[in-house]
Every structure is written in structure tokens, then in C-alpha cells.
Design an enzyme around this catalytic site. Sequence first.
Site, PDB file in Angstrom:
ATOM      1  CE  LYS A 102      33.694  39.678  33.629  1.00 35.14           C
ATOM      2  NZ  LYS A 102      34.264  38.596  32.794  1.00 35.14           N
ATOM      3  NE  ARG A 111      28.130  37.668  35.449  1.00 34.98           N
ATOM      4  CZ  ARG A 111      29.318  37.143  35.260  1.00 34.98           C
ATOM      5  NH1 ARG A 111      29.551  36.375  34.238  1.00 34.98           N
ATOM      6  NH2 ARG A 111      30.284  37.350  36.118  1.00 34.98           N
ATOM      7  NE  ARG A 162      40.400  32.453  36.199  1.00 30.74           N
ATOM      8  CZ  ARG A 162      39.209  32.999  35.911  1.00 30.74           C
ATOM      9  NH1 ARG A 162      39.066  34.303  35.974  1.00 30.74           N
ATOM     10  NH2 ARG A 162      38.200  32.247  35.544  1.00 30.74           N
ATOM     11  NE  ARG A 214      36.616  31.215  38.525  1.00 31.78           N
ATOM     12  CZ  ARG A 214      36.113  32.337  38.003  1.00 31.78           C
ATOM     13  NH1 ARG A 214      36.701  33.487  38.254  1.00 31.78           N
ATOM     14  NH2 ARG A 214      35.047  32.312  37.242  1.00 31.78           N
ATOM     15  NE  ARG A 238      33.157  30.919  33.416  1.00 37.56           N
ATOM     16  CZ  ARG A 238      34.478  30.919  33.612  1.00 37.56           C
ATOM     17  NH1 ARG A 238      35.163  29.785  33.534  1.00 37.56           N
ATOM     18  NH2 ARG A 238      35.103  32.035  33.885  1.00 37.56           N
TER      19      ARG A 238
HETATM   20  P1  AP5 Z   1      40.436  37.625  35.091  1.00 35.01           P
HETATM   21  O1  AP5 Z   1      40.752  39.025  35.518  1.00 35.01           O
HETATM   22  O2  AP5 Z   1      40.268  36.591  36.119  1.00 35.01           O
HETATM   23  O3  AP5 Z   1      39.214  37.609  34.048  1.00 35.01           O
HETATM   24  P2  AP5 Z   1      37.666  37.871  34.290  1.00 35.01           P
HETATM   25  O4  AP5 Z   1      37.158  38.594  33.091  1.00 35.01           O
HETATM   26  O5  AP5 Z   1      37.450  38.503  35.625  1.00 35.01           O
HETATM   27  O6  AP5 Z   1      37.186  36.377  34.225  1.00 35.01           O
HETATM   28  P3  AP5 Z   1      36.126  35.540  35.074  1.00 35.01           P
HETATM   29  O7  AP5 Z   1      36.335  34.120  34.665  1.00 35.01           O
HETATM   30  O8  AP5 Z   1      36.231  35.828  36.538  1.00 35.01           O
HETATM   31  O9  AP5 Z   1      34.790  36.063  34.507  1.00 35.01           O
HETATM   32  P4  AP5 Z   1      33.442  35.345  34.594  1.00 35.01           P
HETATM   33  O10 AP5 Z   1      32.537  36.461  34.247  1.00 35.01           O
HETATM   34  O11 AP5 Z   1      33.330  34.120  33.787  1.00 35.01           O
HETATM   35  O12 AP5 Z   1      33.400  34.790  36.089  1.00 35.01           O
HETATM   36  P5  AP5 Z   1      32.801  35.362  37.448  1.00 35.01           P
HETATM   37  O13 AP5 Z   1      33.727  35.026  38.531  1.00 35.01           O
HETATM   38  O14 AP5 Z   1      32.361  36.754  37.313  1.00 35.01           O
HETATM   39  O15 AP5 Z   1      41.616  37.218  34.070  1.00 35.01           O
HETATM   40  C1  AP5 Z   1      41.665  35.930  33.477  1.00 35.01           C
HETATM   41  C2  AP5 Z   1      43.125  35.479  33.326  1.00 35.01           C
HETATM   42  O16 AP5 Z   1      43.798  36.335  32.400  1.00 35.01           O
HETATM   43  C3  AP5 Z   1      43.938  35.556  34.639  1.00 35.01           C
HETATM   44  O17 AP5 Z   1      44.849  34.495  34.656  1.00 35.01           O
HETATM   45  C4  AP5 Z   1      44.713  36.890  34.520  1.00 35.01           C
HETATM   46  O18 AP5 Z   1      45.910  36.863  35.241  1.00 35.01           O
HETATM   47  C5  AP5 Z   1      44.935  36.961  33.008  1.00 35.01           C
HETATM   48  N1  AP5 Z   1      44.941  38.327  32.506  1.00 35.01           N
HETATM   49  C6  AP5 Z   1      44.024  39.285  32.776  1.00 35.01           C
HETATM   50  N2  AP5 Z   1      44.332  40.419  32.105  1.00 35.01           N
HETATM   51  C7  AP5 Z   1      45.452  40.147  31.421  1.00 35.01           C
HETATM   52  C8  AP5 Z   1      46.248  40.915  30.513  1.00 35.01           C
HETATM   53  N3  AP5 Z   1      45.942  42.179  30.190  1.00 35.01           N
HETATM   54  N4  AP5 Z   1      47.327  40.324  29.969  1.00 35.01           N
HETATM   55  C9  AP5 Z   1      47.605  39.055  30.252  1.00 35.01           C
HETATM   56  N5  AP5 Z   1      46.914  38.267  31.085  1.00 35.01           N
HETATM   57  C10 AP5 Z   1      45.834  38.808  31.655  1.00 35.01           C
HETATM   58  O19 AP5 Z   1      31.470  34.466  37.571  1.00 35.01           O
HETATM   59  C11 AP5 Z   1      31.582  33.078  37.820  1.00 35.01           C
HETATM   60  C12 AP5 Z   1      30.190  32.452  37.890  1.00 35.01           C
HETATM   61  O20 AP5 Z   1      29.421  33.078  38.935  1.00 35.01           O
HETATM   62  C13 AP5 Z   1      29.311  32.616  36.637  1.00 35.01           C
HETATM   63  O21 AP5 Z   1      29.583  31.630  35.668  1.00 35.01           O
HETATM   64  C14 AP5 Z   1      27.903  32.461  37.261  1.00 35.01           C
HETATM   65  O22 AP5 Z   1      27.622  31.127  37.533  1.00 35.01           O
HETATM   66  C15 AP5 Z   1      28.050  33.190  38.578  1.00 35.01           C
HETATM   67  N6  AP5 Z   1      27.720  34.607  38.452  1.00 35.01           N
HETATM   68  C16 AP5 Z   1      28.580  35.657  38.529  1.00 35.01           C
HETATM   69  N7  AP5 Z   1      27.933  36.821  38.363  1.00 35.01           N
HETATM   70  C17 AP5 Z   1      26.614  36.496  38.187  1.00 35.01           C
HETATM   71  C18 AP5 Z   1      25.440  37.263  37.965  1.00 35.01           C
HETATM   72  N8  AP5 Z   1      25.465  38.597  37.886  1.00 35.01           N
HETATM   73  N9  AP5 Z   1      24.261  36.603  37.825  1.00 35.01           N
HETATM   74  C19 AP5 Z   1      24.198  35.270  37.905  1.00 35.01           C
HETATM   75  N10 AP5 Z   1      25.277  34.474  38.110  1.00 35.01           N
HETATM   76  C20 AP5 Z   1      26.474  35.085  38.256  1.00 35.01           C
END
Ligand code: AP5
Length: 213
Positions: A15, A90, A127, A160, A171
Site C-alpha cells: 500500500k 480499518r 522490508r 520496523r 496484523r
Molecule cells: P509496503 O509498501 O511497506 O507495504 P504496506 O502494504 O504499506 O505494508 P504495511 O506493513 O505498512 O501495512 P500495515 O497496514 O500493516 O501497516 P501500517 O503502517 O499502515 O511494502 C512492503 C514490502 O514489500 C516493502 O519492502 C516493499 O519494498 C516491498 N514491495 C512493495 N511492493 C512490491 C512489489 N510490487 N514488488 C516487490 N516488492 C514490493 O500500520 C501499522 C500499525 O499502525 C497498525 O498495525 C496499527 O497498530 C496502526 N494503525 C495504522 N492505521 C490504523 C488505523 N486506521 N486504525 C488503528 N490503528 C492503525
Amino acid sequence: MRKIIIAFGPPGIGKGTVGSALSKEMKLPLISVGDLLRDAVKNQSGIGKKAENYMKKGELVPDSLVFELLNERISQKDASAGFILDGFPRNQQQVIMLEKVFIDGDICFAMNLEGSDKVIIERLSNRRICEKCGAIYHLVNIPPEKEGICDKCGGKLIQRVDDSPQIIAKRLDVFKNDTKPILDFYKKKGWLYSIFAEDKLSETLKLIHKVIH
Ligand code: AP5
């Protein structure tokens, strides 16, 4: 008239990576709730102190805290023409909160990035993020030019805290139980597009360009 794109998908499916590419192309800010929360934790703000423990455990941070951060960010000038939303909503409650953000004339798209748990676990294990600017890398697929150093700002690349195997599993559970059920709401509105996101970034972007413009 604002253009709003919501990025859905399990942790690690890309994402943030896709959102960042679209943000450059469409000249819209990427608003990542995860990044906003990580900044709040780093700065040890009131919200950051409350959010830290939930994030470490891979649980959702309480809705009211998240919405406060999001509202503040959306009201900034650079988001007046629209924005790309990564990590919100979410759960049901956040869907209701987001409905209050929309205004007449908004054009909205929701993309659901899809991929298997196997690909997700591989991506998250490899990552690395820049501790200074948050840029995202993958040790094999999207490596930095210099090992351990961010290409964009020279910051140090780190793993991370929530990218350990147990927390990844938690997650994934949260995504399946809390977030997946809300997709139906956006499907009924006619906003939702499913995007196969296991291929390399350029291929995923091609699929997105076919439906979002
Ligand atoms: P990346 O782009 O980092 O993936 P992502 O889907 O953004 O993954 P996240 O781990 O950030 O999602 P998440 O929803 O768990 O965490 P968030 O930070 O939002 O890509 C991943 C890897 O793959 C990277 O190494 C990249 O280089 C590689 N990659 C990507 N695309 C590729 C491709 N096409 N080919 C090859 N490699 C590729 O949330 C973290 C925490 O915050 C949550 O657990 C929660 O505690 C809190 N939180 C966040 N939002 C909320 C909310 N709305 N409400 C409550 N708590 C929340």
C-alpha cells in the site's frame, strides 16, 4: 472537486509503495496513517505515547486517536485537491468517521491490493525503512543503492518493530477480522477495484492505471 483514493490491502502487500508512486504521478499527497502514528511515537507526543503499545503488538490504535491525527492532516492545504489514503479506514467505526470527511463533488476510488500470505511474509521480512524520511525498500526487489543507507535522504535503514513473525501474524488476523468485512461497503458504492499486487511494482501500477485515473 477533490480526488480521494483509498488503498486497502493486508499488511505488506505494498500500500505504501504503490501509494508513494501514485502520489508522485497524480501530484496528490500520500496520507499514511501508519506513518502519522510512527511519527507521533517517535516524537513521543500525547497520541504517540498512547498509540505505541498497540502498534508494538500489531493491534489497532483506538479510533479516536487515529481520527484526530487524520483530521489534522487532511485539513492541511496540500490535501485540498485530494489525497491518497493508506491505512484508513480499518474497521466499521472508521468507515463512519470517513463518511463525515467526504464533501459533495468528491471523486473517490478504493483499491484493494491482493496477494497471498506467502508473498506478504516474504515482503515484510525483507522490508527496510528509512528511520529519517520513512522511505520503503525491499532487500531484494527494491534495494537501496548503498546497503543500509536511504537513497533519498542518506538516513539509516532499519527494520520496523512490528515486522517480527508473531506480530506479522497478528496484523494479518486484524486485517482479516476487522478490515476485510468493510470492503463490501465500498463495493456497494461502486468505488472498489481489486488489484492483483504480487507482481513487480510496474505491473501492479499498470493494473491500477486501467481503473483509476
Ligand atoms: P509496503 O509498501 O511497506 O507495504 P504496506 O502494504 O504499506 O505494508 P504495511 O506493513 O505498512 O501495512 P500495515 O497496514 O500493516 O501497516 P501500517 O503502517 O499502515 O511494502 C512492503 C514490502 O514489500 C516493502 O519492502 C516493499 O519494498 C516491498 N514491495 C512493495 N511492493 C512490491 C512489489 N510490487 N514488488 C516487490 N516488492 C514490493 O500500520 C501499522 C500499525 O499502525 C497498525 O498495525 C496499527 O497498530 C496502526 N494503525 C495504522 N492505521 C490504523 C488505523 N486506521 N486504525 C488503528 N490503528 C492503525
